[in-house]
Design a protein around this motif. Structure first.
Motif, PDB file in Angstrom:
ATOM      1  N   PRO A 261      -8.253   9.799  -6.132  1.00  0.00           N
ATOM      2  CA  PRO A 261      -8.723  10.984  -5.398  1.00  0.00           C
ATOM      3  C   PRO A 261      -8.833  10.810  -3.891  1.00  0.00           C
ATOM      4  CG  PRO A 261     -10.550   9.955  -6.594  1.00  0.00           C
ATOM      5  CD  PRO A 261      -9.316   9.163  -6.931  1.00  0.00           C
ATOM      6  N   LYS A 262      -8.948   9.540  -3.422  1.00  0.00           N
ATOM      7  CA  LYS A 262      -9.103   9.224  -1.995  1.00  0.00           C
ATOM      8  C   LYS A 262     -10.396   9.809  -1.429  1.00  0.00           C
ATOM      9  CE  LYS A 262      -6.055   7.148  -0.146  1.00  0.00           C
ATOM     10  NZ  LYS A 262      -5.713   5.704  -0.082  1.00  0.00           N
ATOM     11  N   TRP A 263     -10.412  10.208  -0.147  1.00  0.00           N
ATOM     12  CA  TRP A 263     -11.678  10.559   0.527  1.00  0.00           C
ATOM     13  C   TRP A 263     -12.218  11.900   0.019  1.00  0.00           C
ATOM     14  CZ3 TRP A 263      -7.598   8.556   3.485  1.00  0.00           C
ATOM     15  CH2 TRP A 263      -7.865   7.340   4.114  1.00  0.00           C
ATOM     16  N   LEU A 291      -0.089  11.657   9.175  1.00  0.00           N
ATOM     17  CA  LEU A 291       0.304  10.379   9.791  1.00  0.00           C
ATOM     18  C   LEU A 291       1.432   9.718   8.996  1.00  0.00           C
ATOM     19  CD1 LEU A 291      -0.204   7.947  11.759  1.00  0.00           C
ATOM     20  CD2 LEU A 291      -1.800   7.079  10.040  1.00  0.00           C
ATOM     21  N   LYS A 292       1.250   9.695   7.646  1.00  0.00           N
ATOM     22  CA  LYS A 292       2.271   9.027   6.815  1.00  0.00           C
ATOM     23  C   LYS A 292       3.628   9.696   6.964  1.00  0.00           C
ATOM     24  CE  LYS A 292      -0.557   7.165   3.047  1.00  0.00           C
ATOM     25  NZ  LYS A 292      -0.882   7.292   1.628  1.00  0.00           N
ATOM     26  N   ALA A 293       3.624  11.029   7.218  1.00  0.00           N
ATOM     27  CA  ALA A 293       4.896  11.751   7.356  1.00  0.00           C
ATOM     28  C   ALA A 293       5.360  11.766   8.813  1.00  0.00           C
ATOM     29  CB  ALA A 293       4.728  13.178   6.842  1.00  0.00           C
ATOM     30  N   PHE A 538     -14.724   2.232  -3.096  1.00  0.00           N
ATOM     31  CA  PHE A 538     -14.850   3.515  -3.805  1.00  0.00           C
ATOM     32  C   PHE A 538     -13.815   4.535  -3.313  1.00  0.00           C
ATOM     33  CE2 PHE A 538     -19.189   1.815  -4.687  1.00  0.00           C
ATOM     34  CZ  PHE A 538     -19.079   1.823  -6.069  1.00  0.00           C
ATOM     35  N   LYS A 539     -13.346   4.355  -2.086  1.00  0.00           N
ATOM     36  CA  LYS A 539     -12.291   5.241  -1.573  1.00  0.00           C
ATOM     37  C   LYS A 539     -10.958   4.966  -2.260  1.00  0.00           C
ATOM     38  CE  LYS A 539      -9.611   4.008   1.400  1.00  0.00           C
ATOM     39  NZ  LYS A 539      -8.235   3.431   1.286  1.00  0.00           N
ATOM     40  N   ASP A 540     -10.728   3.695  -2.629  1.00  0.00           N
ATOM     41  CA  ASP A 540      -9.421   3.316  -3.175  1.00  0.00           C
ATOM     42  C   ASP A 540      -9.400   3.323  -4.709  1.00  0.00           C
ATOM     43  OD1 ASP A 540      -6.795   2.637  -2.533  1.00  0.00           O
ATOM     44  OD2 ASP A 540      -7.154   0.518  -2.899  1.00  0.00           O
ATOM     45  N   ALA A 541     -10.541   3.580  -5.338  1.00  0.00           N
ATOM     46  CA  ALA A 541     -10.587   3.529  -6.810  1.00  0.00           C
ATOM     47  C   ALA A 541      -9.815   4.707  -7.420  1.00  0.00           C
ATOM     48  CB  ALA A 541     -12.045   3.586  -7.267  1.00  0.00           C
ATOM     49  N   PRO A 580     -13.307  -5.700  -4.707  1.00  0.00           N
ATOM     50  CA  PRO A 580     -13.905  -5.775  -3.373  1.00  0.00           C
ATOM     51  C   PRO A 580     -12.819  -5.865  -2.306  1.00  0.00           C
ATOM     52  CG  PRO A 580     -14.190  -7.850  -4.568  1.00  0.00           C
ATOM     53  CD  PRO A 580     -13.565  -6.889  -5.524  1.00  0.00           C
ATOM     54  N   LYS A 581     -13.053  -5.259  -1.183  1.00  0.00           N
ATOM     55  CA  LYS A 581     -12.094  -5.326  -0.065  1.00  0.00           C
ATOM     56  C   LYS A 581     -12.458  -6.494   0.848  1.00  0.00           C
ATOM     57  CE  LYS A 581      -9.789  -1.537  -1.090  1.00  0.00           C
ATOM     58  NZ  LYS A 581      -8.334  -1.512  -1.323  1.00  0.00           N
ATOM     59  N   PRO A 582     -11.460  -7.195   1.373  1.00  0.00           N
ATOM     60  CA  PRO A 582     -11.758  -8.314   2.272  1.00  0.00           C
ATOM     61  C   PRO A 582     -12.142  -7.823   3.669  1.00  0.00           C
ATOM     62  CG  PRO A 582      -9.392  -8.080   2.009  1.00  0.00           C
ATOM     63  CD  PRO A 582     -10.024  -7.041   1.123  1.00  0.00           C
ATOM     64  N   LYS A 584     -11.059  -8.571   6.517  1.00  0.00           N
ATOM     65  CA  LYS A 584      -9.978  -8.279   7.473  1.00  0.00           C
ATOM     66  C   LYS A 584      -9.442  -6.843   7.323  1.00  0.00           C
ATOM     67  CE  LYS A 584      -5.928 -10.367   5.172  1.00  0.00           C
ATOM     68  NZ  LYS A 584      -6.343 -10.939   3.911  1.00  0.00           N
ATOM     69  N   LYS A 585      -9.771  -6.183   6.189  1.00  0.00           N
ATOM     70  CA  LYS A 585      -9.371  -4.779   6.014  1.00  0.00           C
ATOM     71  C   LYS A 585     -10.005  -3.884   7.074  1.00  0.00           C
ATOM     72  CE  LYS A 585      -6.579  -3.733   2.654  1.00  0.00           C
ATOM     73  NZ  LYS A 585      -5.467  -2.799   2.727  1.00  0.00           N
ATOM     74  N   LEU A 586     -11.208  -4.306   7.541  1.00  0.00           N
ATOM     75  CA  LEU A 586     -11.899  -3.469   8.519  1.00  0.00           C
ATOM     76  C   LEU A 586     -11.046  -3.272   9.766  1.00  0.00           C
ATOM     77  CD1 LEU A 586     -15.559  -4.741   8.203  1.00  0.00           C
ATOM     78  CD2 LEU A 586     -14.766  -2.386   7.980  1.00  0.00           C
ATOM     79  N   HIS A 588      -7.825  -3.228   9.880  1.00  0.00           N
ATOM     80  CA  HIS A 588      -6.793  -2.246   9.508  1.00  0.00           C
ATOM     81  C   HIS A 588      -7.373  -0.826   9.512  1.00  0.00           C
ATOM     82  CE1 HIS A 588      -3.853  -0.101   7.034  1.00  0.00           C
ATOM     83  NE2 HIS A 588      -4.778   0.094   6.117  1.00  0.00           N
ATOM     84  N   TRP A 589      -8.574  -0.676   8.953  1.00  0.00           N
ATOM     85  CA  TRP A 589      -9.169   0.672   8.876  1.00  0.00           C
ATOM     86  C   TRP A 589      -9.509   1.225  10.252  1.00  0.00           C
ATOM     87  CZ3 TRP A 589     -13.073  -1.007   4.527  1.00  0.00           C
ATOM     88  CH2 TRP A 589     -12.369  -1.120   3.322  1.00  0.00           C
ATOM     89  N   LEU A 590      -9.978   0.329  11.147  1.00  0.00           N
ATOM     90  CA  LEU A 590     -10.320   0.797  12.493  1.00  0.00           C
ATOM     91  C   LEU A 590      -9.062   1.308  13.190  1.00  0.00           C
ATOM     92  CD1 LEU A 590     -12.766  -2.103  13.262  1.00  0.00           C
ATOM     93  CD2 LEU A 590     -13.390   0.312  13.476  1.00  0.00           C
TER      94      LEU A 590
HETATM   95  O1  LIG Z   1      -5.414   2.381   3.547  1.00  0.00           O
HETATM   96  P1  LIG Z   1      -5.007   3.485   2.623  1.00  0.00           P
HETATM   97  O2  LIG Z   1      -5.976   4.590   2.596  1.00  0.00           O
HETATM   98  O3  LIG Z   1      -3.594   3.935   2.860  1.00  0.00           O
HETATM   99  O4  LIG Z   1      -5.060   2.903   1.136  1.00  0.00           O
HETATM  100  C1  LIG Z   1      -4.197   1.890   0.633  1.00  0.00           C
HETATM  101  C2  LIG Z   1      -3.401   2.487  -0.496  1.00  0.00           C
HETATM  102  O5  LIG Z   1      -2.503   3.401   0.067  1.00  0.00           O
HETATM  103  P2  LIG Z   1      -2.445   4.942  -0.297  1.00  0.00           P
HETATM  104  O6  LIG Z   1      -2.892   5.661   0.955  1.00  0.00           O
HETATM  105  O7  LIG Z   1      -3.379   5.191  -1.438  1.00  0.00           O
HETATM  106  O8  LIG Z   1      -1.025   5.181  -0.629  1.00  0.00           O
HETATM  107  C3  LIG Z   1      -2.595   1.423  -1.212  1.00  0.00           C
HETATM  108  O9  LIG Z   1      -1.993   2.044  -2.331  1.00  0.00           O
HETATM  109  P3  LIG Z   1      -0.422   1.882  -2.629  1.00  0.00           P
HETATM  110  O10 LIG Z   1      -0.150   0.411  -2.551  1.00  0.00           O
HETATM  111  O11 LIG Z   1       0.258   2.678  -1.546  1.00  0.00           O
HETATM  112  O12 LIG Z   1      -0.253   2.458  -3.998  1.00  0.00           O
HETATM  113  C4  LIG Z   1      -3.481   0.300  -1.735  1.00  0.00           C
HETATM  114  O13 LIG Z   1      -4.353   0.835  -2.708  1.00  0.00           O
HETATM  115  C5  LIG Z   1      -4.267  -0.307  -0.594  1.00  0.00           C
HETATM  116  O14 LIG Z   1      -5.215  -1.212  -1.134  1.00  0.00           O
HETATM  117  P4  LIG Z   1      -4.929  -2.784  -1.203  1.00  0.00           P
HETATM  118  O15 LIG Z   1      -4.401  -3.182   0.144  1.00  0.00           O
HETATM  119  O16 LIG Z   1      -3.921  -2.952  -2.317  1.00  0.00           O
HETATM  120  O17 LIG Z   1      -6.268  -3.369  -1.499  1.00  0.00           O
HETATM  121  C6  LIG Z   1      -5.058   0.755   0.130  1.00  0.00           C
HETATM  122  O18 LIG Z   1      -5.627   0.139   1.254  1.00  0.00           O
HETATM  123  P5  LIG Z   1      -7.173   0.211   1.579  1.00  0.00           P
HETATM  124  O19 LIG Z   1      -7.239   0.890   2.884  1.00  0.00           O
HETATM  125  O20 LIG Z   1      -7.877   0.993   0.525  1.00  0.00           O
HETATM  126  O21 LIG Z   1      -7.615  -1.178   1.591  1.00  0.00           O
END
Ligand SMILES: O=P(O)(O)O[C@@H]1[C@@H](OP(=O)(O)O)[C@H](OP(=O)(O)O)[C@H](O)[C@H](OP(=O)(O)O)[C@H]1OP(=O)(O)O
Ligand SMILES: Nc1ncnc2c1ncn2[C@@H]1O[C@H](COP(=O)(O)OP(=O)(O)OP(=O)(O)O)[C@@H](O)[C@H]1O
Length: 622
Positions: A261-263, A291-293, A538-541, A580-582, A584-586, A588-590
């Protein structure tokens, strides 16, 4: 761990955190498993590709359902499936970046049997299987389970060892539970680690054989990027296979729906979606899609995207619209909706097939008929048309809505500040004495290498400390109010009112450093970081719904218009991918936050979407 500022081991007596005692999964038990040598139970040919994400690939058990009991020599149910054949385990294998181009599929097929048998060697006495609890299991039972308290998986769930304790209809979503919660939330699939002591090249041969057999079934974009990590340690992650379908006949089929479901919460700033008449804020999901597009989406295409806020609205027309968006996402090969039947993932391109011969269309139609109380199968060939009517009741069910509301609440409120974005975290960092001239993205990337405990990935000790902080800081009356609201309204965007000024995680009111009066202590900063990581989990579940199909006999026996009450609802609901997220993900998220906002600003400018005079809302001018 004792830090200068008093960062210490939390007290073990907090009343609200359940520290559970170990409870064994009834099947297979440690004793049952340790009877076998791994050679007797692990044959690479029995494990077939199931699905994969970015980090792991799952293979399901497809071998014989019985094996020889090593003691009695008699046929006995194989431990990978339950004795009644209704549950099964899968292997969850780690992946790594591919080294070199993907091998030709044709070649791989030939090698599977050959490589494995060639390198087999006689079993030895110390190769008995072990079944220890793992860090991941501890994280799920201690951390995730506590945050999912009060939520029910649903009737008929095959997934939980303690489902009888907690299943049934949702009885309320209060944070406090009078009953002891189960060891592992009934929403989470059972998982363990299987320790194998391999000899010589045997581990490699086993993993190579599985990897080679899986390769032809993998999506090409994944094959290009990564492969099963065959150098992983002598252990295999085992997880309950939620897609498992009993093997004896179509009538036993199970339809599985996976939704990422994402955010699920409204963004803090008041911006409207691209639609002319729509004054709802544009969701972060849609901004991310822009952004992805690379910005190449028209406002109409943005409006047609899946909308998480609609999914969590509990409002039938909006949930329907979200589901239609998910179906389009599935048809375009996105990862927000996946459908499985007869145990296999169903690609959208095969959704229209030979008349009457499309398993997904048949399953969906069966489901629609079961809900209506009709036994007519028209054998529609295009499954895509059937997804929305078949699945809408499940997505509107109280259980599903309670879960998405909870996820939205956690995604937003575990991050410091009221908005659910990273602005407050950055502001806290700017005030922190740990800053030492560094940007947060740089510090989170390199901090662990510099031996800074602030940026270590949380240990179980840290998670326990965070739980203690989180549950004890809350004002229970306000929390219950929020909790109740989070189950009745769409993705809550309200301030939780629980934080004091400058509080690290859980909803402070400020997002600029100038607003933060007191610099965060070391521990407050650490909690802010850990809370943000957990929010990311919880965002990525993904949510997983299992719907066993009504049998033909069941359908026939229903009188017209009566319907089958059990099929009106999602049958059992689970949450997967809660790793759990590591730290270093922070970083990436920033960066991602900035990129999302920049690309959205550019997209708005390109499509002349402007702020309306005198209002904090915006609308499109064309
Ligand atoms: O960063 P996002 O929001 O694009 O999420 C990533 C997901 O991309 P999505 O946008 O759902 O296609 C990404 O999903 P896909 O590999 O694209 O199916 C992963 O779930 C990634 O988590 P991790 O690096 O495997 O722990 C996810 O990374 P996290 O940001 O949740 O760590
Ligand atoms: N218990 C399960 N039973 C059946 N299928 C599952 C189960 N867990 C995961 N899957 C399937 O395997 C896929 C990958 O699993 P998972 O999401 O845990 O891996 P991941 O690599 O961490 O994913 P991501 O890249 O999305 O973070 C899921 O999207 C789902 O389709």
């Amino acid at each position: 761990m004792e830090e200068e500022d008093g960062y210490h081991c939390p007290s073990q007596t907090e009343p609200e955190i359940e520290r559970r005692t170990h409870k064994e999964w009834p099947w297979p038990s440690v004793e049952m498993l340790s009877k076998y040598r791994q050679d007797e139970l692990l044959d690479a040919n029995d494990w077939h590709y199931l699905a994969e994400g970015g980090k792991s690939l799952l293979v399901r058990y497809m071998g014989p359902q019985t094996c020889k009991d090593p003691k009695t020599g008699q046929d006995t149910p194989v431990p990978w499936t339950s004795p009644d054949g209704r549950r099964a385990l899968a292997l969850r294998m780690d992946k790594r970046k591919r080294r070199g181009p993907p091998p030709a599929v044709q070649k791989l097929k030939v090698n599977v049997q050959h490589e494995f048998t060639e390198t087999s060697c006689p079993p030895s006495a110390d190769s008995r299987l072990e079944w220890p609890a793992t860090e991941r299991y501890a994280f799920e039972t201690t951390v995730i389970t506590n945050f999912l308290r009060g939520l029910s998986s649903g009737s008929g769930t095959p997934a939980s060892p303690s489902s009888s304790q907690s299943d049934g209809e949702t009885t309320g979503e209060q944070w406090e539970c009078s009953e002891a919660p189960p060891y592992l939330s009934p929403l989470l699939p059972y998982n363990r680690r299987l320790v194998c002591r391999w000899h010589g090249r045997k581990r490699l041969a086993f993993l190579e054989a599985i990897a080679n057999a899986a390769e032809p079934h993998r999506p090409s974009h994944r094959r290009e990027m990564d492969e099963i990590d065959i150098d992983c340690p002598d252990a295999l992650d085992v997880i309950e296979d939620l897609s498992w379908t009993p093997r004896d006949g179509v009538d036993q089929d199970v339809l599985c729906v996976e939704i990422k479901p994402k955010w699920l919460f409204e963004p803090g700033d008041d911006e409207v979606s691209s639609g002319k008449d729509d004054s709802r804020p544009i969701s972060r999901y849609r901004k991310h899609a822009i952004l992805k597009a690379d910005g190449a989406l028209t406002p109409q295409e943005v409006d047609d995207l899946y909308e998480p806020l609609d999914l969590a609205s509990a409002d039938p027309p909006r949930v329907r619209r979200a589901l239609q968006g998910l179906v389009r996402n599935w048809q375009k090969g996105g990862n927000n909706l996946r459908l499985f039947c007869r145990g296999a993932q169903q690609p959208a391109r095969a959704s229209s097939g030979v008349e009457g011969n499309n398993p997904l269309a048949n399953a969906l139609e069966r489901l629609i008929n079961a809900q209506k109380g009709s036994s007519n199968l028209s054998l529609t060939t295009d499954a895509a048309d059937l997804v929305t009517p078949a699945l809408l009741p499940a997505l509107l069910s109280p259980r599903f809505q309670a879960l998405v509301a909870r996820l939205g609440f956690l995604q937003r409120s575990l991050v410091p500040g009221p908005r659910g974005d990273l602005a407050h975290l950055k502001a806290l960092w700017d005030m922190s004495s740990e800053k030492k001239g560094r940007k947060l993205e740089d510090a989170t990337l390199t901090g662990d290498k510099k031996d800074e405990p602030m940026f270590f990935d949380p240990s179980m000790h840290d998670w326990n400390d965070f739980l203690t902080y989180w549950f004890s800081k809350e004002d229970p009356s306000q929390r219950s109010e929020d909790w109740a609201a989070s189950t009745t309204t769409p993705a809550p965007a309200r301030d939780t009112k629980r934080a004091r000024g400058g509080e690290a995680s859980g909803g402070g009111n400020h997002s600029r450093s100038s607003d933060i009066v007191t610099p965060p202590t070391w521990k407050e900063m650490r909690h802010a970081l850990i809370g943000t990581l957990l929010s990311g989990t919880f965002k990525d579940a993904s949510i997983w719904i299992r719907i066993p199909m009504p049998s033909s006999a069941e359908l026939q026996s229903q009188s017209a218009n009566e319907g089958h009450p059990g099929y009106v609802d999602g049958r059992s609901i689970h949450l997967i991918d809660v790793d759990p997220k590591p730290m270093k993900k922070l970083s990436h998220w920033l960066q991602l936050d900035d990129d999302i906002e920049r690309s959205y600003r550019e997209w708005k400018a390109k499509h002349a979407i402007q702020e309306v005079e005198g209002s904090d809302k915006r609308s499109r001018t064309d």
